[in-house]
Design an enzyme around this catalytic site. Sequence first.
Site, PDB file in Angstrom:
ATOM      1  N   LYS A 207       0.841  -1.200   0.000  1.00 51.04           N
ATOM      2  CA  LYS A 207       0.000   0.000   0.000  1.00 51.04           C
ATOM      3  C   LYS A 207       0.874   1.248   0.000  1.00 51.04           C
ATOM      4  CE  LYS A 207      -1.834   2.697   3.077  1.00 51.04           C
ATOM      5  NZ  LYS A 207      -1.841   3.938   2.292  1.00 51.04           N
ATOM      6  N   GLU A 283       9.579   0.517  10.687  1.00 51.65           N
ATOM      7  CA  GLU A 283      10.601   1.566  10.537  1.00 51.65           C
ATOM      8  C   GLU A 283       9.882   2.873  10.826  1.00 51.65           C
ATOM      9  OE1 GLU A 283      13.676   0.943   9.971  1.00 51.65           O
ATOM     10  OE2 GLU A 283      13.786  -0.911   8.814  1.00 51.65           O
ATOM     11  N   CYS A 317      13.663  10.101   7.758  1.00 49.63           N
ATOM     12  CA  CYS A 317      13.545   9.589   9.128  1.00 49.63           C
ATOM     13  C   CYS A 317      14.890   9.633   9.833  1.00 49.63           C
ATOM     14  CB  CYS A 317      12.947   8.191   9.132  1.00 49.63           C
ATOM     15  SG  CYS A 317      13.777   7.055   8.049  1.00 49.63           S
ATOM     16  N   GLU A 421       9.872  15.041  16.403  1.00 50.07           N
ATOM     17  CA  GLU A 421      10.258  14.903  14.998  1.00 50.07           C
ATOM     18  C   GLU A 421       9.511  15.958  14.179  1.00 50.07           C
ATOM     19  OE1 GLU A 421       8.944  11.381  12.708  1.00 50.07           O
ATOM     20  OE2 GLU A 421      11.020  11.204  12.066  1.00 50.07           O
TER      21      GLU A 421
HETATM   22  N1  NAI Z   1       9.825   7.167   9.299  1.00 50.79           N
HETATM   23  C1  NAI Z   1       9.485   7.689   8.157  1.00 50.79           C
HETATM   24  O1  NAI Z   1      10.090   7.424   7.135  1.00 50.79           O
HETATM   25  C2  NAI Z   1       8.284   8.575   8.094  1.00 50.79           C
HETATM   26  C3  NAI Z   1       7.860   9.280   9.182  1.00 50.79           C
HETATM   27  N2  NAI Z   1       6.772  10.071   9.099  1.00 50.79           N
HETATM   28  C4  NAI Z   1       6.393  10.855  10.295  1.00 50.79           C
HETATM   29  O2  NAI Z   1       4.990  10.836  10.431  1.00 50.79           O
HETATM   30  C5  NAI Z   1       4.477  12.154  10.476  1.00 50.79           C
HETATM   31  C6  NAI Z   1       3.079  12.176   9.909  1.00 50.79           C
HETATM   32  O3  NAI Z   1       3.061  11.719   8.562  1.00 50.79           O
HETATM   33  P1  NAI Z   1       1.886  10.765   8.072  1.00 50.79           P
HETATM   34  O4  NAI Z   1       1.757  10.806   6.610  1.00 50.79           O
HETATM   35  O5  NAI Z   1       0.657  11.065   8.851  1.00 50.79           O
HETATM   36  O6  NAI Z   1       2.468   9.321   8.466  1.00 50.79           O
HETATM   37  P2  NAI Z   1       1.689   7.969   8.620  1.00 50.79           P
HETATM   38  O7  NAI Z   1       2.440   7.118   9.569  1.00 50.79           O
HETATM   39  O8  NAI Z   1       0.246   8.230   8.890  1.00 50.79           O
HETATM   40  O9  NAI Z   1       1.741   7.331   7.130  1.00 50.79           O
HETATM   41  C7  NAI Z   1       2.622   6.314   6.706  1.00 50.79           C
HETATM   42  C8  NAI Z   1       1.843   5.214   6.003  1.00 50.79           C
HETATM   43  O10 NAI Z   1       0.947   4.603   6.935  1.00 50.79           O
HETATM   44  C9  NAI Z   1      -0.376   4.556   6.411  1.00 50.79           C
HETATM   45  N3  NAI Z   1      -1.330   4.599   7.517  1.00 50.79           N
HETATM   46  C10 NAI Z   1      -1.948   5.685   8.063  1.00 50.79           C
HETATM   47  N4  NAI Z   1      -2.789   5.294   9.045  1.00 50.79           N
HETATM   48  C11 NAI Z   1      -2.711   3.953   9.133  1.00 50.79           C
HETATM   49  C12 NAI Z   1      -3.312   2.971   9.969  1.00 50.79           C
HETATM   50  N5  NAI Z   1      -4.184   3.307  10.916  1.00 50.79           N
HETATM   51  N6  NAI Z   1      -2.971   1.675   9.804  1.00 50.79           N
HETATM   52  C13 NAI Z   1      -2.073   1.305   8.875  1.00 50.79           C
HETATM   53  N7  NAI Z   1      -1.474   2.189   8.037  1.00 50.79           N
HETATM   54  C14 NAI Z   1      -1.772   3.495   8.169  1.00 50.79           C
HETATM   55  C15 NAI Z   1      -0.433   5.754   5.477  1.00 50.79           C
HETATM   56  O11 NAI Z   1      -1.469   5.598   4.543  1.00 50.79           O
HETATM   57  C16 NAI Z   1       0.957   5.680   4.845  1.00 50.79           C
HETATM   58  O12 NAI Z   1       0.949   4.716   3.825  1.00 50.79           O
HETATM   59  C17 NAI Z   1       5.496  12.965   9.733  1.00 50.79           C
HETATM   60  O13 NAI Z   1       5.478  14.296  10.112  1.00 50.79           O
HETATM   61  C18 NAI Z   1       6.772  12.305  10.157  1.00 50.79           C
HETATM   62  O14 NAI Z   1       7.169  12.803  11.405  1.00 50.79           O
HETATM   63  C19 NAI Z   1       6.042  10.158   7.947  1.00 50.79           C
HETATM   64  C20 NAI Z   1       6.420   9.478   6.830  1.00 50.79           C
HETATM   65  C21 NAI Z   1       7.607   8.673   6.808  1.00 50.79           C
HETATM   66  N1  BAL Z   2      16.527   7.330   3.577  1.00 49.06           N
HETATM   67  C1  BAL Z   2      15.401   6.494   3.542  1.00 49.06           C
HETATM   68  C2  BAL Z   2      14.718   6.337   4.861  1.00 49.06           C
HETATM   69  C3  BAL Z   2      14.120   7.625   5.301  1.00 49.06           C
HETATM   70  O1  BAL Z   2      14.841   8.571   5.521  1.00 49.06           O
HETATM   71  O2  BAL Z   2      12.914   7.719   5.431  1.00 49.06           O
END
Ligand code: NAI
Ligand code: BAL
Length: 521
Positions: A207, A283, A317, A421
């Site tokens: 997804k 992650e 991240c 973050e």
């Molecule tokens: N570690 C990383 O690489 C990332 C961290 N983030 C962090 O998250 C914050 C918020 O961003 P969001 O887009 O809201 O992140 P998110 O964690 O909601 O989204 C990431 C993925 O999870 C899915 N998702 C959302 N709700 C879900 C649920 N209840 N069950 C299963 N999957 C679900 C989303 O559709 C997307 O595919 C950002 O400001 C950042 O701090 C966001 C994206 C990547």
């Molecule tokens: N560099 C890929 C992992 C991340 O920063 O979200």
Amino acid sequence: MLYQHQPHHQTSERNMLKLYTDLEIPQLKITLKQPLGLFINNEFCPSSDGKTIETVNPTTGEAITSFQAASEKDVDKAVKAARNAFENVWSKTSSEQRGIYLSNLLKLIEEEQDTLAALETLDTGKPFHSNSKGDLTQILQLTRYFAGSADKFNKGSTIPLTFERFAYTLRVPFGVVAQIVPWNYPLAMACWKLQGALAAGNTVIIKPAENTSLSLLYFSTLIKKAGFPPGVVNVLPGYGSLVGQALASHMDIDKVSFTGSTKIGGSVLEASGQSNLKDVTLECGGKSPALVFDDAELDKAINWIAAGIFYNSGQNCTANSRVYVQSSIYDTFVKKFKETAKKDWDIAGNFDPFDEKCVVGPVISSTQYDRIKGFIELGGKEEKLSSYQTSEFPNGKTKGYFIPPTIFTDVPQTSKLLQEEIFGPVVVVSKFETYDDALKLANDTCYGLASAVFTKDVKKAHMFARDIKAGTVWINSSNDEDVTVPFGGFKMSGIGRELGQSGVDTYLQTKAVHVNLSFDN
Ligand SMILES: NC(=O)C1=CN([C@@H]2O[C@H](COP(=O)(O)OP(=O)(O)OC[C@H]3O[C@@H](n4cnc5c(N)ncnc54)[C@H](O)[C@@H]3O)[C@@H](O)[C@H]2O)C=CC1
Ligand code: BAL
């Protein structure tokens, strides 16, 4: 563009039936046929309830197109397809043949890399030349690595027990795997997970994030062309709260791998616990420290640290979003860091991420823009912190979500900007006196994803590598990943590892077989 503007979140009869659209990226003279459907059993299909999601170009704030949004019924359909493919085809396919399919895929990605990179820039706003092409380079490297690993990392071992007994282990795939990926590296994060799971012999339902689904949908066409049998890879665009939640809770999925926020990572883990205890890899977030000691090569340290926070507009991240500098060089560091930020990372009025000069693109969405701007305002107005911005917010000059690189200095450890973050081009800088001091500050976080240390003292560098509670340590560099090296977090940054051999291991489980050679007992 050839697409028609649609108002946000509109569902219409026309959208319901639309499975492709033509997209044109005039800056690169690229025209492509963009799939818009769910990808199940190697075919694009409409969602069962006709719902669509509109995807917005963060560079302009305007709609690009709308794609089909999966329902719970579609999740069941995709799981059935993946289960059928696993039991009847994929589990009987040799590991060598799996490697051949991945090698076919590699060739196709090579041929289509500019189109995939262009789609990534269109949908995320990341600079084409300095970012999207880099993402594709990494995707090619990891596809090559996992293609070669399909028949190598699945070896078990033999365990002698007694004269008449021994045991052996088999490394077997989980079966049906769900993968939930974020928007900061849409295709790269998908490929980190997908290629490893396929090499290990699993079938997959993946997804994409709801705001960045185009590149993975286009990529699905390459999956089919590479010869993967129907049902081995299924792509389900849709909302996280619906599709992501349904995947994490599904009783016929054997493993879920998630990248995204720590909050949602926790809910994925909980959903596994409340359903069938499927294996979980997470992650999640980070607030990674970079330490600069007074014996560091200062100019080089500054270049690494600036790239480590401002690259991809800070949406990493592993971004080194907390910088601790030894007090004797603090003032010099701050001065030079600001100069480097201005020289190398300013938006500089460049609002076209397809332009070679653009190095800092917009952030992903208006939600993230407001959130990051909120942190910057909080730092100034409420916390009264000193800050430097490479330029003004470009209000009025663009409708895109551009945020100028921002440096907060002398930030106390208790500041929200230092603890939370931010996920944007915003960095906090503080000072320390001694090694122990610095280590305590660096470890004072619920996260443990990555860390960096800059020093010429080999002993200090390796002490830090030993003492820091983080899954990655960079010595005299930052954010320089390699696809052969395992990646993942300590503490609330995650569970499990991806990339390297771990990128396949994480999709294998061990079966122990006990053999009794005696006919007497
Ligand atoms: N570690 C990383 O690489 C990332 C961290 N983030 C962090 O998250 C914050 C918020 O961003 P969001 O887009 O809201 O992140 P998110 O964690 O909601 O989204 C990431 C993925 O999870 C899915 N998702 C959302 N709700 C879900 C649920 N209840 N069950 C299963 N999957 C679900 C989303 O559709 C997307 O595919 C950002 O400001 C950042 O701090 C966001 C994206 C990547
Ligand atoms: N560099 C890929 C992992 C991340 O920063 O979200």
